[in-house]
Design an enzyme around this catalytic site. Structure first.
Site, mmCIF file in Angstrom:
data_model
loop_
_atom_site.group_PDB
_atom_site.id
_atom_site.type_symbol
_atom_site.label_atom_id
_atom_site.label_comp_id
_atom_site.label_asym_id
_atom_site.label_seq_id
_atom_site.Cartn_x
_atom_site.Cartn_y
_atom_site.Cartn_z
ATOM 1 N N GLY A 166 0.833 -1.208 0.000
ATOM 2 C CA GLY A 166 0.000 0.000 0.000
ATOM 3 C C GLY A 166 0.858 1.244 0.000
ATOM 4 N N HIS B 74 10.736 36.747 5.796
ATOM 5 C CA HIS B 74 11.839 36.252 4.971
ATOM 6 C C HIS B 74 13.030 35.927 5.873
ATOM 7 C CE1 HIS B 74 14.581 35.870 1.580
ATOM 8 N NE2 HIS B 74 15.442 36.618 2.265
#
Ligand code: FAD
Length: 476
Positions: A185, A448
């Site tokens: 899976g 940032h």
């Protein structure tokens, strides 16, 4: 938590019965109690928290954290830092994870107690539209009920009884690190456990019967994950099925079928993660008149109400996506409706996250779904190779992309792949819920240097205002 024997009378009465103490059930119970209802919460485990806390989200993320730390330490070699081979003391790792789970379970028990919720530990079965019996002999009479009995792993009928064959619960128990592990899976649960065992040193093979890992997720988001694990796992077998597993002394002999199927292979352990099935058929729902479909799901309306007006259902047992945050949200809706508030489940989107390395996260419309259903969209993306922050982490393989309604310009969907994508996707979920357009995201100043900027940069790419890259076609 102790079984509530001793003080519990043989019959109890409450405004609200909540059946199942997972993230759906305990949230519903807590919210209903906060709204002034008397609440009985019935849970068959010895602890609250359900699959998520006991054998799902939390233990898997604890182990994934350790796995990530191991991988990060190994990668520091590229920056001139070497630790040598790690010593893995499995017992201590297990104890740490178990202690974490126990602490959180204890916290839930305390929260239930503070709210004076009567917690009954035992298996509950409806005996009528307003009655439920709990194993151990207690019967509960209730005015309204919330069914929150969750789901269990799907079993493959052809597998032999063998302790070396594991489901996700066995996998998280971490009894040893197999030399060769086969994960059946390639969905979220299988890949998360593969990530853990791979980092701990197992040679992992993942077998997936569809054509790609994380079925349903957009291929460009899965690609960086596929590329990274291709170099780390023994094999990823796509469009391949397991047809037989035979117990042998030296391991489990596994046969495969499919155009790229290998010859039969021997593995030390096999982990089965082929999906989960709802528990709706196990609770005597018919005694209460509640309809359960042939798969075990209980259908509900936008207020989480079943076909029986005073009985509600939430979480995994009402349908996909089977995610804890969806269950908790639905739990609040149900509790508030039970308490007389006029609310509905109007969530626009439910984020999904694979906590693999890199993480893959998406919310709202996917390109795969848009193409399948013919929904028109425009797309913009930002590659993390141009993100300073991603490069400081040594991980420039990520991608953030947005899908936008070409007429209204509302954000329809966002997908991300890269470290911390699972945390970053929350901003996108908020943006979609608020009806934001890419311009709103682009004009929101993002700190940032952060990975969160990649969402703003993708929005700027859509707006044509992006300066971090040179874009030959600009809009604004
Ligand atoms: P459950 O958590 O399944 O709780 C149902 C409870 O009902 C269980 O405690 C059960 O014992 C009890 N119960 C059932 N029948 C009866 C009965 N007759 N009487 C009394 N009690 C009963 N989701 C995420 O969002 N993020 C993740 O990172 C994540 N990771 C996962 C990792 C793994 C390995 C697994 C298996 C699942 C993961 N999930 C994750 C899915 C998440 O665990 C489920 O979506 C969530 O637990 C569903 O909540 P629920 O309240 O509907 O049901």
């Amino acid at each position: 938590m102790k079984r509530d024997s001793g003080q519990t009378p043989s019959s109890v009465e409450a405004d609200l019965l909540v059946l199942g103490g997972g993230p759906g059930g305990y949230t519903a119970a807590f919210r209903a109690a906060d709204l002034g209802l008397s609440v009985v919460l019935v849970e068959q485990r010895n602890t609250l928290g359900g699959v998520c806390l006991n054998v799902g989200c939390i233990p898997s993320k604890a182990l994934l954290h350790s796995a990530k730390a191991l991988e990060d330490a190994r990668e520091l070699v590229h920056q001139g830092i070497e630790f040598g081979e790690p010593k893995i003391r499995l017992e201590k790792l297990r104890d740490w994870k178990d202690a974490l789970v126990a602490k959180l379970c204890g916290g839930l028990a305390a929260l239930a107690q503070q709210r004076k919720i009567q917690v009954l530990m035992g298996e509950g079965r409806f005996t009528g539209p307003n009655t439920l019996s709990v194993s151990g002999g207690v019967s509960v009479k209730f005015r309204q009920a919330v069914i929150a009995v969750g789901s269990q792993p799907v079993r493959l009928p052809f597998l032999p009884e063998d302790p070396r064959i594991m489901d996700s619960t066995d996998g998280l128990a971490l009894s040893d690190i197999p030399k060769r592990l086969l994960v059946i899976g390639g969905g979220i649960i299988g890949l998360e456990l593969a990530t853990v065992y791979g980092a701990l040193g197992a040679a992992v093979t993942v077998v997936e019967m569809t054509e790609g890992l994380l079925p349903g997720c957009d291929r460009d988001l899965v690609k960086p994950l596929e590329k990274r694990i291709a170099g780390r796992y023994e094999a990823v077998l796509l469009e391949t099925r397991v047809t037989a597993v035979v117990s042998q002394n030296d391991g489990l002999l596994v046969s495969f079928e499919g155009s790229k199927a290998p010859a039969p292979q021997v593995y030390d352990r096999v982990l089965v993660a082929v999906g989960r099935q709802p528990n709706g058929a196990t609770i005597g729902a018919e005694q209460a008149g509640v309809k359960v479909d042939e798969r075990g799901f209980i259908r509900v309306d936008a207020q989480q109400r079943t076909n029986v007006a005073h009985i509600f259902a939430i979480g995994d047992v009402v349908g996909d996506p089977m995610l804890a945050h969806k269950a908790a949200y639905e739990g609040k809706v149900a509790a508030e409706v039970v308490a007389g508030k006029n609310v509905v489940n109007d969530a626009k989107v439910i984020p999904a996250v694979a906590y693999t390395d890199p993480e893959v996260a998406w919310v709202g419309l996917t390109e795969t779904a848009a193409k399948r259903t013919g929904i028109a969209y425009q797309k913009a993306s930002f590659p993390w190779a141009a993100s300073g922050r991603a490069l400081t982490l040594g991980r420039g393989e990520g991608l953030t992309k947005i899908l936008v309604d070409p007429v209204t310009h509302a954000l329809l969907g966002v997908g991300m792949v890269g470290p911390h994508a699972g945390d970053l996707i929350a901003e996108a979920a908020l943006a979609i819920e608020m009806g934001a357009e890419p311009g709103d995201v682009a004009l929101t100043i993002h700190p940032h240097p952060t990975l969160s900027e990649t969402f703003a940069f993708a929005a700027e790419a859509y707006e044509g205002t992006l300066t971090e890259l040179y874009m030959s076609s600009k809009r604004g």
